[in-house]
Design an enzyme around this catalytic site. Structure first.
Site, PDB file in Angstrom:
ATOM      1  N   TYR A   1       0.794  -1.229   0.000  1.00 42.51           N
ATOM      2  CA  TYR A   1       0.000   0.000   0.000  1.00 42.51           C
ATOM      3  C   TYR A   1       0.829   1.284   0.000  1.00 42.51           C
ATOM      4  O   TYR A   1       0.266   2.369  -0.062  1.00 42.51           O
ATOM      5  CB  TYR A   1      -0.954  -0.001   1.197  1.00 42.51           C
ATOM      6  CG  TYR A   1      -1.868  -1.202   1.196  1.00 42.51           C
ATOM      7  CD1 TYR A   1      -2.885  -1.323   0.251  1.00 42.51           C
ATOM      8  CD2 TYR A   1      -1.690  -2.238   2.106  1.00 42.51           C
ATOM      9  CE1 TYR A   1      -3.712  -2.428   0.232  1.00 42.51           C
ATOM     10  CE2 TYR A   1      -2.513  -3.350   2.089  1.00 42.51           C
ATOM     11  CZ  TYR A   1      -3.520  -3.438   1.153  1.00 42.51           C
ATOM     12  OH  TYR A   1      -4.337  -4.536   1.128  1.00 42.51           O
TER      13      TYR A   1
ATOM     14  N   HIS B   1      -9.112   1.007  -5.394  1.00 39.24           N
ATOM     15  CA  HIS B   1      -8.198   0.122  -4.671  1.00 39.24           C
ATOM     16  C   HIS B   1      -6.789   0.637  -4.896  1.00 39.24           C
ATOM     17  O   HIS B   1      -6.391   0.863  -6.046  1.00 39.24           O
ATOM     18  CB  HIS B   1      -8.316  -1.323  -5.172  1.00 39.24           C
ATOM     19  CG  HIS B   1      -9.663  -1.905  -4.916  1.00 39.24           C
ATOM     20  ND1 HIS B   1     -10.027  -2.394  -3.684  1.00 39.24           N
ATOM     21  CD2 HIS B   1     -10.740  -2.043  -5.719  1.00 39.24           C
ATOM     22  CE1 HIS B   1     -11.274  -2.814  -3.737  1.00 39.24           C
ATOM     23  NE2 HIS B   1     -11.729  -2.604  -4.964  1.00 39.24           N
TER      24      HIS B   1
END
Length: 176
Positions: A40, A117
């Site tokens: 991430y 996402h």
């Protein structure tokens, strides 16, 4: 006195024509920056929020930005969007793969919904590849890291025809 009335009317008109964007973030996104940075990155949710707020100001849009680890809270916020937003941008995180309740709530929203996402979920393990919520959204933005939020905001504004005229035509209008 007449100037005040005109000013109030102008403000009311501007508020009624301003695009209202709602960004929702699901579980564990409050830990962005420290949570699995190899997937991430190191950008925090606070930094993403600040960037989204800056883009909303530039575009003349209103923005509400939310995060919750609780599915029921997210369902309540989605339901509130029916009155408070023209478009939803959602990063459902782990609920992407499990939440029928969120799916049902999203189906009740009449405006466009954009799913975001940070990682490319299609390149991940089998558990993280198939979002149940995607069937209720206009488009999915995946794998663009935190910049995906800005792309989703741009897409929502473009779909409504409210991107600023100051943007070049290829960005504002796309291919014709």
């Amino acid at each position: 006195m007449a100037e005040v009335v005109i000013s109030c009317a102008a403000i009311a008109f501007a508020e009624s024509t301003t695009m209202r964007l709602m960004i929702l973030n699901g579980p564990n996104l409050n830990l962005l920056g420290v949570r699995e940075p190899h997937i991430y990155g190191t950008t925090t949710l606070a930094s993403i929020k600040a960037s989204c707020e800056e883009f909303a100001r530039f575009a003349g849009a209103q923005l509400s930005f939310h995060q919750s680890n609780n599915e029921g809270v997210l369902v309540d916020i989605i339901q509130s969007a029916r009155e408070q937003a023209d478009a939803i941008i959602i990063n459902p995180a782990g609920y992407s793969f499990t939440s029928i309740a969120m799916l049902d709530a999203l189906k009740m929203f009449e405006g466009p919904i954009f799913e975001v996402h940070i990682s490319n979920i299609h390149a991940r393990d089998e558990l993280h590849r198939h979002s149940k919520l995607s069937s209720a959204v206009k488009a999915v933005v995946a794998g663009l890291a935190p910049y995906g939020y800005i792309v989703a905001m741009q897409a929502a504004l473009q779909a409504a025809g409210t991107l600023p005229e100051s943007l070049p035509a290829p960005i504002r209008l796309g291919p014709k």
